[in-house]
Motif scaffolding. Structure first.
Motif, short mmCIF file in Angstrom:
data_model
loop_
_atom_site.label_atom_id
_atom_site.label_comp_id
_atom_site.label_asym_id
_atom_site.label_seq_id
_atom_site.Cartn_x
_atom_site.Cartn_y
_atom_site.Cartn_z
N ALA A 253 42.26 41.64 41.49
CA ALA A 253 43.58 42.27 41.37
C ALA A 253 43.94 42.55 39.91
CB ALA A 253 44.63 41.40 42.04
N ALA A 254 42.94 42.59 39.02
CA ALA A 254 43.22 42.76 37.58
C ALA A 254 43.95 44.07 37.29
CB ALA A 254 41.91 42.71 36.79
N TYR A 255 43.48 45.16 37.91
CA TYR A 255 44.06 46.49 37.60
C TYR A 255 45.53 46.56 38.02
CZ TYR A 255 44.91 51.52 38.15
OH TYR A 255 45.45 52.78 38.10
N ILE A 256 45.81 46.14 39.26
CA ILE A 256 47.18 46.32 39.76
C ILE A 256 48.13 45.31 39.10
CG2 ILE A 256 47.09 44.85 41.87
CD1 ILE A 256 48.45 48.45 41.72
N THR A 257 47.59 44.15 38.70
CA THR A 257 48.44 43.18 38.00
C THR A 257 48.80 43.71 36.63
OG1 THR A 257 47.27 41.41 39.15
CG2 THR A 257 48.62 40.76 37.27
N LYS A 258 47.82 44.30 35.95
CA LYS A 258 48.11 44.85 34.61
C LYS A 258 49.08 46.03 34.71
CE LYS A 258 45.77 47.52 31.11
NZ LYS A 258 46.94 48.25 30.81
N ALA A 259 48.93 46.84 35.74
CA ALA A 259 49.85 47.98 35.91
C ALA A 259 51.30 47.48 35.96
CB ALA A 259 49.52 48.75 37.18
N ARG A 260 51.49 46.34 36.61
CA ARG A 260 52.85 45.80 36.77
C ARG A 260 53.32 45.06 35.51
NH1 ARG A 260 55.47 44.79 41.33
NH2 ARG A 260 53.63 45.04 42.61
#
Ligand code: PLP
Length: 422
Positions: A253-260
């Motif tokens: 979930a690295a990408y979506i966590t960073k987006a947030r």
């Protein structure tokens, strides 16, 4: 695990004993905690929980979980519009000095975003024809390319992207494929099953379906390897978050966590709880509506194809469409409710036809449960040059007819009476 039409209704929100049966609107910007330390852990991303609605809210969270379940992803993030979703999906991984490969047939707003605004931010782009060969697509990549952006089914030219080919090329060049899946919705196509890494939507369209909220969403498949050396933002410490390394701490979930935690924190393009609630009402009936949109659109396309006043019809569900085979592969149960066509007599005839419609309304909108119609060359795409319009597959005579879920006889009779005035 339930099936997708059941997930449209039940995924994301599981009320406990005595909880409201319907997803509540949590109209609160903030959340209370017993100690400063408990709240500090949230800020450090050591604990899960809500602390400020720009970064997370229970109503948004439930809808994000539902959409992630529908697309088959590990997480999702709602945004204030589809435009915000497109922008954030790319700038989460593309910075000044980087490059994007995109299909030239994407929605005009996204084209401008990439061609103008992202260029001004220092992000370069190369556009490829949606029906390009694998060699042509491969030739568009540069050493600084960071992603490929396309639409499953393009608005408004309705070309079907060969998702597996686009994914293969993206992966061979070590970058993710981002797919705007607004038109088919996950009911008709789930791009992750064909290799896409990130999916975006304008939820303003079919997902809502009632034209009551503007919104967007980004969904992360969790499949892309961000540790391949091209994306230091996931493998090097983020100083603005006490040195956390996203790929280590959040794995898939690295990408979506960073987006947030990074982009939503700094740019603040979050959806409102009220809009998330309205979107959820739309999602509950999405599967039913898509079935009816597709059946009605096919009937309209077949009717238009037989009418002598009509010059051409483009609907990927018609065997005469050059995209029929790809549509059968990627969207075997139906494509969408949008049909594009031209009337003999060109732009002038198109205007007369549109002005004569009685039930279908002329609106800057598409994918609504009410039948609506638009002339893209003079509205949504008017900022494009003739050359760009040609590359996007939009002729001056193109009418975008968004077939709703009314009774098909009423839709056909409206078209029939309008054609008599042409
Ligand atoms: N993507 C597609 C395919 C669209 O059709 C649109 C809008 O028409 C957008 C993105 C932008 O979405 P929004 O209008 O919600 O910002």
């Amino acid at each position: 695990m339930y099936r997708i039409d059941t997930n449209c209704i039940h995924a994301g929100y599981e009320p406990g004993n005595g909880d409201p049966r319907v997803l509540p609107i949590v109209q609160s910007t903030t959340y209370t905690y017993d100690s400063s330390e408990a709240m500090g852990d949230l800020f450090d991303l050591k604990a899960n929980g809500f602390f400020y609605t720009r970064l997370g809210n229970p109503t948004l969270d439930a809808v994000e979980r539902k959409i992630a379940a529908l697309e088959g992803g590990v997480g999702a993030m709602l945004t204030s519009s589809g435009q915000a979703a497109s922008l954030l999906s790319m700038i989460n991984i593309c910075h000044a000095g980087d490059h994007v490969v995109a299909s030239s047939a994407i929605y005009g707003g996204t084209f401008n975003l990439i061609y103008k605004t992202m260029k001004e931010m220092g992000i370069d782009s190369t556009f490829v024809a949606p029906g390009c060969s694998e060699e042509e697509l491969a030739a568009a990549f540069q050493p600084n390319t960071k992603c490929v952006f396309t639409e499953t089914l393009t608005n408004p030219s309705l070309t079907v992207t060969d998702l597996e080919m686009f994914a293969r090329q993206a992966h061979e060049h070590g970058v993710p494929l981002i797919v705007d899946n607004t038109f088919p919705t996950p009911i008709n196509c789930r791009p992750f099953e064909f290799g896409a890494d990130i999916v975006t939507h304008s939820t303003t369209k079919y997902m809502d379906g009632h034209a009551v909220q503007v919104g967007g969403v980004i969904v992360d498949s969790g499949n892309f390897d961000w540790t391949n050396g091209k994306f230091p933002m996931f493998t090097e410490p983020d100083e603005s978050y006490h040195g956390i390394v996203y790929a280590q701490q959040f794995g898939k979930a690295a990408y979506i966590t960073k987006a947030r935690t990074h982009l939503m924190r700094d740019l603040g393009t979050q959806a409102s709880p009220q809009n998330a609630f309205l979107l959820n009402l739309g999602l509950e009936t999405l599967a039913l509506r898509m079935e009816r949109h597709c059946a009605n659109a096919l009937a309209v396309a077949e009717y238009l194809e037989k009418n002598e006043k009509v010059a051409w019809v483009n609907y990927p569900g018609l065997p005469s469409s050059p995209y029929y085979a790809l549509a059968q592969k990627y969207m075997p149960n139906g494509t969408c409710g949008v049909v594009s066509f031209g009337i003999k007599g060109g732009r002038e005839a198109a205007t007369r036809f549109m002005d004569s419609l009685k039930m279908a309304s002329i609106v800057t909108h598409v994918a609504d449960l009410r039948t609506c119609v638009l002339h893209p060359a003079s509205t949504t795409h008017r900022q494009l040059t003739d050359e760009q319009l040609k590359e996007a597959g939009i002729g001056g005579d193109l009418i975008r007819f968004s077939v709703g879920i009314e009774n098909i006889q009423d839709i056909l009779e409206d078209i029939q009476q309008a054609l008599t005035n042409v």
